[in-house]
Design a protein around this motif. Structure first.
Motif, PDB file in Angstrom:
ATOM      1  N   ILE A  61       0.843  -1.199   0.000  1.00  0.00           N
ATOM      2  CA  ILE A  61       0.000   0.000   0.000  1.00  0.00           C
ATOM      3  C   ILE A  61       0.878   1.248   0.000  1.00  0.00           C
ATOM      4  O   ILE A  61       0.663   2.173  -0.788  1.00  0.00           O
ATOM      5  CB  ILE A  61      -0.955  -0.019   1.214  1.00  0.00           C
ATOM      6  CG1 ILE A  61      -1.978  -1.141   1.057  1.00  0.00           C
ATOM      7  CG2 ILE A  61      -1.632   1.330   1.384  1.00  0.00           C
ATOM      8  CD1 ILE A  61      -2.763  -1.442   2.313  1.00  0.00           C
ATOM      9  N   LEU A  62       1.877   1.275   0.881  1.00  0.00           N
ATOM     10  CA  LEU A  62       2.771   2.431   0.940  1.00  0.00           C
ATOM     11  C   LEU A  62       3.582   2.562  -0.344  1.00  0.00           C
ATOM     12  O   LEU A  62       3.808   3.675  -0.832  1.00  0.00           O
ATOM     13  CB  LEU A  62       3.684   2.334   2.158  1.00  0.00           C
ATOM     14  CG  LEU A  62       2.984   2.411   3.523  1.00  0.00           C
ATOM     15  CD1 LEU A  62       3.989   2.240   4.648  1.00  0.00           C
ATOM     16  CD2 LEU A  62       2.195   3.703   3.667  1.00  0.00           C
ATOM     17  N   ALA A  63       4.021   1.451  -0.906  1.00  0.00           N
ATOM     18  CA  ALA A  63       4.756   1.498  -2.178  1.00  0.00           C
ATOM     19  C   ALA A  63       3.872   2.089  -3.272  1.00  0.00           C
ATOM     20  O   ALA A  63       4.338   2.892  -4.091  1.00  0.00           O
ATOM     21  CB  ALA A  63       5.225   0.105  -2.568  1.00  0.00           C
ATOM     22  N   GLY A  64       2.604   1.730  -3.283  1.00  0.00           N
ATOM     23  CA  GLY A  64       1.671   2.297  -4.254  1.00  0.00           C
ATOM     24  C   GLY A  64       1.533   3.793  -4.106  1.00  0.00           C
ATOM     25  O   GLY A  64       1.492   4.529  -5.095  1.00  0.00           O
ATOM     26  N   LEU A  65       1.477   4.260  -2.858  1.00  0.00           N
ATOM     27  CA  LEU A  65       1.396   5.705  -2.617  1.00  0.00           C
ATOM     28  C   LEU A  65       2.659   6.406  -3.105  1.00  0.00           C
ATOM     29  O   LEU A  65       2.600   7.485  -3.702  1.00  0.00           O
ATOM     30  CB  LEU A  65       1.170   5.991  -1.133  1.00  0.00           C
ATOM     31  CG  LEU A  65      -0.173   5.550  -0.557  1.00  0.00           C
ATOM     32  CD1 LEU A  65      -0.208   5.759   0.945  1.00  0.00           C
ATOM     33  CD2 LEU A  65      -1.324   6.281  -1.228  1.00  0.00           C
ATOM     34  N   ILE A  66       3.814   5.790  -2.861  1.00  0.00           N
ATOM     35  CA  ILE A  66       5.079   6.372  -3.310  1.00  0.00           C
ATOM     36  C   ILE A  66       5.117   6.444  -4.838  1.00  0.00           C
ATOM     37  O   ILE A  66       5.439   7.490  -5.421  1.00  0.00           O
ATOM     38  CB  ILE A  66       6.277   5.556  -2.773  1.00  0.00           C
ATOM     39  CG1 ILE A  66       6.382   5.693  -1.254  1.00  0.00           C
ATOM     40  CG2 ILE A  66       7.575   6.002  -3.455  1.00  0.00           C
ATOM     41  CD1 ILE A  66       7.349   4.706  -0.612  1.00  0.00           C
ATOM     42  N   VAL A  67       4.796   5.347  -5.503  1.00  0.00           N
ATOM     43  CA  VAL A  67       4.858   5.290  -6.967  1.00  0.00           C
ATOM     44  C   VAL A  67       3.895   6.276  -7.605  1.00  0.00           C
ATOM     45  O   VAL A  67       4.224   6.954  -8.584  1.00  0.00           O
ATOM     46  CB  VAL A  67       4.591   3.848  -7.471  1.00  0.00           C
ATOM     47  CG1 VAL A  67       4.363   3.814  -8.975  1.00  0.00           C
ATOM     48  CG2 VAL A  67       5.752   2.944  -7.096  1.00  0.00           C
ATOM     49  N   ALA A  82      10.561   1.472  -4.800  1.00  0.00           N
ATOM     50  CA  ALA A  82       9.527   1.974  -3.895  1.00  0.00           C
ATOM     51  C   ALA A  82       9.056   0.865  -2.959  1.00  0.00           C
ATOM     52  O   ALA A  82       8.827   1.087  -1.773  1.00  0.00           O
ATOM     53  CB  ALA A  82       8.358   2.543  -4.687  1.00  0.00           C
ATOM     54  N   LYS A  83       8.926  -0.340  -3.491  1.00  0.00           N
ATOM     55  CA  LYS A  83       8.498  -1.495  -2.686  1.00  0.00           C
ATOM     56  C   LYS A  83       9.544  -1.819  -1.621  1.00  0.00           C
ATOM     57  O   LYS A  83       9.202  -2.107  -0.468  1.00  0.00           O
ATOM     58  CB  LYS A  83       8.264  -2.696  -3.606  1.00  0.00           C
ATOM     59  CG  LYS A  83       7.869  -3.959  -2.909  1.00  0.00           C
ATOM     60  CD  LYS A  83       6.437  -3.976  -2.483  1.00  0.00           C
ATOM     61  CE  LYS A  83       6.073  -5.394  -2.081  1.00  0.00           C
ATOM     62  NZ  LYS A  83       4.864  -5.493  -1.346  1.00  0.00           N
ATOM     63  N   VAL A  84      10.832  -1.748  -1.975  1.00  0.00           N
ATOM     64  CA  VAL A  84      11.906  -2.002  -1.006  1.00  0.00           C
ATOM     65  C   VAL A  84      11.890  -0.931   0.085  1.00  0.00           C
ATOM     66  O   VAL A  84      12.002  -1.233   1.275  1.00  0.00           O
ATOM     67  CB  VAL A  84      13.279  -2.066  -1.710  1.00  0.00           C
ATOM     68  CG1 VAL A  84      14.423  -2.049  -0.705  1.00  0.00           C
ATOM     69  CG2 VAL A  84      13.367  -3.308  -2.586  1.00  0.00           C
ATOM     70  N   LEU A  85      11.729   0.331  -0.314  1.00  0.00           N
ATOM     71  CA  LEU A  85      11.677   1.433   0.644  1.00  0.00           C
ATOM     72  C   LEU A  85      10.503   1.269   1.610  1.00  0.00           C
ATOM     73  O   LEU A  85      10.654   1.392   2.826  1.00  0.00           O
ATOM     74  CB  LEU A  85      11.576   2.762  -0.110  1.00  0.00           C
ATOM     75  CG  LEU A  85      11.505   4.027   0.724  1.00  0.00           C
ATOM     76  CD1 LEU A  85      12.776   4.215   1.538  1.00  0.00           C
ATOM     77  CD2 LEU A  85      11.276   5.228  -0.189  1.00  0.00           C
ATOM     78  N   ALA A  86       9.334   0.968   1.066  1.00  0.00           N
ATOM     79  CA  ALA A  86       8.150   0.779   1.897  1.00  0.00           C
ATOM     80  C   ALA A  86       8.308  -0.446   2.793  1.00  0.00           C
ATOM     81  O   ALA A  86       7.905  -0.424   3.960  1.00  0.00           O
ATOM     82  CB  ALA A  86       6.904   0.644   1.016  1.00  0.00           C
ATOM     83  N   GLY A  87       8.903  -1.508   2.274  1.00  0.00           N
ATOM     84  CA  GLY A  87       9.147  -2.707   3.081  1.00  0.00           C
ATOM     85  C   GLY A  87      10.066  -2.421   4.253  1.00  0.00           C
ATOM     86  O   GLY A  87       9.846  -2.912   5.363  1.00  0.00           O
ATOM     87  N   ALA A  88      11.096  -1.611   4.018  1.00  0.00           N
ATOM     88  CA  ALA A  88      12.012  -1.237   5.096  1.00  0.00           C
ATOM     89  C   ALA A  88      11.286  -0.412   6.159  1.00  0.00           C
ATOM     90  O   ALA A  88      11.532  -0.585   7.362  1.00  0.00           O
ATOM     91  CB  ALA A  88      13.197  -0.462   4.536  1.00  0.00           C
ATOM     92  N   ALA A  89      10.378   0.462   5.728  1.00  0.00           N
ATOM     93  CA  ALA A  89       9.611   1.263   6.683  1.00  0.00           C
ATOM     94  C   ALA A  89       8.714   0.376   7.542  1.00  0.00           C
ATOM     95  O   ALA A  89       8.670   0.515   8.768  1.00  0.00           O
ATOM     96  CB  ALA A  89       8.776   2.307   5.942  1.00  0.00           C
ATOM     97  N   VAL A  90       8.018  -0.556   6.905  1.00  0.00           N
ATOM     98  CA  VAL A  90       7.131  -1.460   7.655  1.00  0.00           C
ATOM     99  C   VAL A  90       7.937  -2.341   8.599  1.00  0.00           C
ATOM    100  O   VAL A  90       7.538  -2.572   9.743  1.00  0.00           O
ATOM    101  CB  VAL A  90       6.249  -2.287   6.701  1.00  0.00           C
ATOM    102  CG1 VAL A  90       5.479  -3.367   7.450  1.00  0.00           C
ATOM    103  CG2 VAL A  90       5.291  -1.370   5.951  1.00  0.00           C
TER     104      VAL A  90
END
Length: 142
Positions: A61-67, A82-90
Motif C-alpha cells: 500500500i505504501l509502495a503504491g502511494l510512493i509510486v 519503492a516497494k523495497v523502501l516501503a518494506g524497510a519502513a514497515v
C-alpha cells in the motif's frame, strides 16, 4: 493506554471509541500539535476502518502511494525500489511481528493539517504486544 490496548486485544476498539479517546488525550494532542486535532472530536473521528490484512500488505500500500506520487509528480524510480523502501519502513515499524499489529486506515481530512485532497491518508499501527501506537499521516497540496 495499556487499558486501551487490552480492549483492542479483545477486538472491542470501536465499542469503546478508542481512537477518539486516543486522539482526544492531552499528550497526543501535544505530540501531534501540527495536526491541529479538532476539539471536540466526533464519535467516528476520521472514519477509520481496520485494514483487512493488517500489516501484511502495508508495504504494498505504501509502495503504491510512493509510486503514484502526489499532486504534481510521480515517483521517478522503478516500482521495485519503492516497494523495497516501503518494506524497510514497515519492518522498522513492526519488526516483522505482524501478528502483534492492527492497522486502521482513513482516507479523509479529519484534521486541519490535511489538504482535503485525494492524497490524504492516515495509518494507525497498534502494537498490542507492547501497548504502542504509531500514527502515519500523509497529504499533499493540489
Amino acid at each position: 493506554m495499556e487499558l486501551a490496548c487490552a480492549f483492542l486485544a479483545r477486538n472491542r476498539m470501536e465499542e469503546y471509541e478508542l481512537l477518539r479517546v486516543f486522539f482526544d488525550s492531552k499528550v497526543v494532542r501535544e505530540g501531534l500539535s501540527e495536526l491541529q486535532i479538532p476539539s471536540p472530536l466526533g464519535r467516528d473521528v476520521g472514519g477509520f476502518q481496520e485494514q483487512w490484512a493488517g500489516p501484511l500488505c502495508l508495504d504494498g500500500i505504501l509502495a503504491g502511494l510512493i509510486v503514484n506520487g502526489g499532486a504534481y509528480k510521480r515517483y521517478r524510480g522503478p516500482a521495485r525500489d519503492a516497494k523495497v523502501l516501503a518494506g524497510a519502513a514497515v519492518e522498522a515499524l513492526t519488526q516483522n511481528r505482524f501478528e502483534d499489529f492492527r492497522v486502521d486506515v482513513s482516507h479523509v481530512a479529519w484534521a486541519p493539517w490535511f489538504a482535503n485532497v485525494a492524497w490524504d491518508h492516515t495509518y494507525i499501527l497498534t502494537d498490542t504486544a507492547n501497548a504502542e501506537i504509531t500514527v502515519l499521516c500523509i497529504t499533499d497540496t493540489d
